[in-house]
Scaffold this motif. Structure first.
Motif, PDB file in Angstrom:
ATOM      1  N   UNK A  64       0.821  -1.211   0.000  1.00 20.76           N
ATOM      2  CA  UNK A  64       0.000   0.000   0.000  1.00 20.76           C
ATOM      3  C   UNK A  64       0.856   1.261   0.000  1.00 20.76           C
ATOM      4  N   UNK A  65       0.319   2.288  -0.636  1.00 28.25           N
ATOM      5  CA  UNK A  65       0.946   3.598  -0.671  1.00 28.25           C
ATOM      6  C   UNK A  65       0.509   4.370   0.581  1.00 28.25           C
ATOM      7  N   UNK A 106      -9.779 -11.107   0.491  1.00 33.48           N
ATOM      8  CA  UNK A 106      -8.380 -11.562   0.459  1.00 33.48           C
ATOM      9  C   UNK A 106      -7.752 -11.260  -0.898  1.00 33.48           C
ATOM     10  N   UNK A 107      -8.496 -11.513  -1.975  1.00 28.93           N
ATOM     11  CA  UNK A 107      -7.975 -11.203  -3.313  1.00 28.93           C
ATOM     12  C   UNK A 107      -7.682  -9.711  -3.452  1.00 28.93           C
ATOM     13  N   UNK A 108      -8.558  -8.877  -2.914  1.00 36.65           N
ATOM     14  CA  UNK A 108      -8.361  -7.430  -3.030  1.00 36.65           C
ATOM     15  C   UNK A 108      -7.157  -6.964  -2.238  1.00 36.65           C
ATOM     16  N   UNK A 109      -6.975  -7.488  -1.041  1.00 37.57           N
ATOM     17  CA  UNK A 109      -5.867  -7.038  -0.204  1.00 37.57           C
ATOM     18  C   UNK A 109      -4.524  -7.458  -0.797  1.00 37.57           C
ATOM     19  N   UNK A 110      -4.508  -8.577  -1.516  1.00 36.61           N
ATOM     20  CA  UNK A 110      -3.281  -9.020  -2.171  1.00 36.61           C
ATOM     21  C   UNK A 110      -2.946  -8.177  -3.399  1.00 36.61           C
ATOM     22  N   UNK A 111      -3.885  -7.372  -3.860  1.00 33.94           N
ATOM     23  CA  UNK A 111      -3.637  -6.466  -4.983  1.00 33.94           C
ATOM     24  C   UNK A 111      -3.311  -5.051  -4.521  1.00 33.94           C
ATOM     25  N   UNK A 112      -3.124  -4.873  -3.219  1.00 32.46           N
ATOM     26  CA  UNK A 112      -2.779  -3.560  -2.698  1.00 32.46           C
ATOM     27  C   UNK A 112      -3.948  -2.745  -2.230  1.00 32.46           C
ATOM     28  N   UNK A 128      -8.332   0.443  -3.578  1.00 29.78           N
ATOM     29  CA  UNK A 128      -6.994   0.106  -4.071  1.00 29.78           C
ATOM     30  C   UNK A 128      -6.073   1.310  -3.920  1.00 29.78           C
ATOM     31  N   UNK A 129      -5.054   1.151  -3.101  1.00 33.15           N
ATOM     32  CA  UNK A 129      -4.025   2.192  -2.905  1.00 33.15           C
ATOM     33  C   UNK A 129      -2.651   1.543  -3.064  1.00 33.15           C
ATOM     34  N   UNK A 130      -2.505   0.729  -4.102  1.00 30.00           N
ATOM     35  CA  UNK A 130      -1.270  -0.029  -4.306  1.00 30.00           C
ATOM     36  C   UNK A 130      -0.125   0.894  -4.673  1.00 30.00           C
ATOM     37  N   UNK A 131       1.067   0.518  -4.272  1.00 35.57           N
ATOM     38  CA  UNK A 131       2.267   1.275  -4.622  1.00 35.57           C
ATOM     39  C   UNK A 131       2.549   1.111  -6.111  1.00 35.57           C
ATOM     40  N   UNK A 132       3.014   2.164  -6.733  1.00 35.16           N
ATOM     41  CA  UNK A 132       3.339   2.151  -8.156  1.00 35.16           C
ATOM     42  C   UNK A 132       4.849   2.037  -8.322  1.00 35.16           C
ATOM     43  N   UNK A 156       5.070  -3.543 -15.984  1.00 38.00           N
ATOM     44  CA  UNK A 156       3.741  -3.184 -15.506  1.00 38.00           C
ATOM     45  C   UNK A 156       2.695  -3.448 -16.582  1.00 38.00           C
ATOM     46  N   UNK A 157       1.692  -4.247 -16.248  1.00 35.81           N
ATOM     47  CA  UNK A 157       0.634  -4.544 -17.213  1.00 35.81           C
ATOM     48  C   UNK A 157      -0.157  -3.296 -17.567  1.00 35.81           C
ATOM     49  N   UNK A 158      -0.463  -2.462 -16.566  1.00 33.85           N
ATOM     50  CA  UNK A 158      -1.226  -1.241 -16.825  1.00 33.85           C
ATOM     51  C   UNK A 158      -0.462  -0.297 -17.742  1.00 33.85           C
ATOM     52  N   UNK A 159       0.849  -0.177 -17.520  1.00 31.92           N
ATOM     53  CA  UNK A 159       1.672   0.688 -18.371  1.00 31.92           C
ATOM     54  C   UNK A 159       1.712   0.170 -19.800  1.00 31.92           C
ATOM     55  N   UNK A 160       1.851  -1.131 -19.966  1.00 30.80           N
ATOM     56  CA  UNK A 160       1.925  -1.710 -21.306  1.00 30.80           C
ATOM     57  C   UNK A 160       0.620  -1.526 -22.079  1.00 30.80           C
ATOM     58  N   UNK A 161      -0.502  -1.694 -21.385  1.00 30.76           N
ATOM     59  CA  UNK A 161      -1.793  -1.476 -22.055  1.00 30.76           C
ATOM     60  C   UNK A 161      -1.969  -0.007 -22.422  1.00 30.76           C
ATOM     61  N   UNK A 162      -1.504   0.881 -21.544  1.00 28.55           N
ATOM     62  CA  UNK A 162      -1.612   2.311 -21.853  1.00 28.55           C
ATOM     63  C   UNK A 162      -0.757   2.683 -23.059  1.00 28.55           C
ATOM     64  N   UNK A 163       0.406   2.043 -23.217  1.00 26.39           N
ATOM     65  CA  UNK A 163       1.237   2.297 -24.397  1.00 26.39           C
ATOM     66  C   UNK A 163       0.500   1.894 -25.667  1.00 26.39           C
TER      67      UNK A 163
END
Length: 501
Positions: A64-65, A106-112, A128-132, A156-163
């Motif tokens: 978490x951030x 549990x799934x959500x907490x493991x994603x930050x 979701x407040x996951x660290x970037x 990063x999957x999110x970065x690759x999709x944004x590209x």
């Protein structure tokens, strides 16, 4: 349907199981904290925070951030009533959800995510407040080129999709998400262009991803071995790329692209054998230059695979094909060599592979020095000691150099391996063994497919319309049709007549 009755627990715990065997969120604060600690096995980084107004927060410190946690959640919840609806209104994080099952929490907490529990309510709020922690975008390492975009994917999957979305600002770009790996629960994305990609092709890829039953998928190169048509074949049937522009070119041609979270390379399918010898830089240069470079790569591939084997077959069985003027220097060069040609060739090929592998595993500067110095020293020493001839040193060097012209790393490794069985066949049966090896490889390639499409297209089956962008590359105005291999719904890229006008 008849369902087996389950024993109900005490009303104060509310730990009932639903029909899908999912555990409901308890209304008791202490019970909720104990369940989360048990599910996460009392991890050292699991943190719980109880607010005075009745909220209970559960999160993992390492995911978490802290700044977002304090500003967007803690400060917002401090002055509100402890109800799930008020928590949803107060939290300023963009990604929030409401859950009623422990497994979803549990799934959500493991994603930050931070779980917000309100005493007396059987639901929780996840924010979701996951660290970037992403690596900055860099230049491509394995597919470097002079012309064209100079940017590569990162982990990063999110970065690759944004590209990809920046290159393709198209509402028809579809993105489907999957979870693969029972232990890693890795995020996998399937991208394709609606109204261009063939629905049957998309369904086939979707079914292959969903049918994977394995503990972990950590990289695209691992996933590709699970979804390709023939995982036992030595030739790869799908391409990997680290370039967003190449992935976009695949999408525009009606192909599908698969991304894995944590991997810097994406998968493109279906592919043909000739596409492993093409580069995105071919599209940035004049068509005459691109055609010459592609022909050179294919010729280099043939030289790299067969050149040493032809030398072994000629010296062992077929002296008559050697020019008479070359027989004398060839005989003098081999007069001190105590080994037959097959042993001599295999020995040198093995030494070259050892030098190449050692140079790849050492640090960059040391590896380059090791390759150059090692090649000179070992080659000179081998000739002086009488282990090999000068002519074979030249042939091995040319074959190794030719293998480096292949723009795809995976196909380059295949070419390196194929030399050894062909040398053995040539050493035992001469040109007959060499022809047997060539026919075996050709039949093997003909039998392969990529996502159900012929791997050796457009040459087998012959599709003459696709030849204009295969080994040769005609002017852009002539390549107005998408390749037939992907069976795109929209077959035209543009109208050639309007382009010429």
């Amino acid at each position: 349907m008849f369902f087996k009755k389950q024993k109900r627990e005490a009303p104060d715990t509310m730990n009932e199981k639903n029909l899908d065997d999912k555990e409901l969120i308890p209304v008791s604060k202490d019970e909720f904290i104990n369940i989360m600690k048990e599910r996460l096995h009392h991890s050292a980084d699991l943190n719980t925070k109880e607010l005075a107004n009745g909220f209970t927060l559960v999160f993992l410190d390492t995911l978490t951030d802290k700044k977002m946690l304090n500003e967007d959640i803690l400060s917002r919840l401090a002055g509100t009533s402890a109800t799930p609806d008020e928590a949803l209104k107060s939290i300023t994080v963009s990604s929030t959800s409401k859950h009623k099952y422990v497994e979803d929490g549990v799934d959500s907490i493991l994603k930050g995510a931070v779980l917000v529990h309100s005493t007396g309510y059987p639901v929780i709020i996840s924010a979701v407040v996951a660290t970037q922690e992403n690596r900055s975008l860099t230049r491509p390492e394995n597919e470097s080129q002079v012309m064209g975009p100079q940017i590569a994917f990162n982990e990063s999957l999110a970065t690759n999709i944004s590209l990809l979305r920046r290159f393709l600002t198209n509402a028809n770009l579809c993105n489907e998400s999957f979870k693969v790996g029972k232990q890693t629960n890795s995020a996998v994305a399937l991208l394709y262009l609606k109204d261009i990609a063939d629905e049957e092709m998309v369904d086939r890829m979707r079914e292959r991803i969903q049918s994977i039953d394995i503990d972990s998928v950590l990289d695209s190169s691992f996933l590709i071995q699970l979804i390709e048509d023939n995982s036992l074949a030595i030739f790869p049937q799908m391409l990997l790329t680290e370039r967003p522009d190449r992935a976009c070119a695949w999408l525009l041609n009606g192909k599908v692209v698969v991304l894995v979270d944590g991997s810097v390379q994406v998968i493109g399918a279906p592919q043909t054998f000739i596409e492993f010898f093409q580069s995105m830089e071919d599209e940035s240069v004049r068509w005459q230059i691109a055609t010459f470079i592609r022909i050179l790569r294919v010729f280099s591939m043939i030289v790299s695979i067969f050149f040493t084997a032809i030398y072994v077959a000629s010296l062992t069985f077929h002296y008559e094909i050697i020019p008479q003027t070359l027989l004398v220097p060839l005989g003098e060069s081999r007069s001190r060599v105590p080994f037959p040609p097959i042993i001599e060739a295999l020995l040198l090929e093995t030494m070259i592979e050892l030098l190449r592998e050692a140079g790849a595993r050492l640090p960059t500067k040391v590896g380059q020095t090791m390759g150059i110095v090692g090649g000179i020293v070992v080659g000179t020493a081998a000739v002086d000691a009488g282990f090999t001839s000068n002519i074979l040193i030249i042939i091995i060097a040319v074959s190794a150099l030719a293998s480096f012209t292949t723009p795809n790393y995976t196909m380059g490794n295949v070419i390196r391996i194929l030399r050894f069985p062909l040398i053995i066949l040539a050493g035992f049966w001469g040109f007959y063994g060499l022809m047997f090896g060539f026919c075996f490889l050709l039949i093997h390639l003909i039998r392969q497919s990529s996502l159900g499409s012929p791997f050796l297209a457009p040459f087998y089956p012959p599709r003459f319309a696709d030849w204009r962008d295969s080994i040769i590359r005609l002017p852009i105005g002539w390549t107005n049709r998408r390749p037939k291999q992907a069976r795109p719904d929209d077959k035209m890229k543009f109208r050639a007549q309007k382009t010429k006008e």
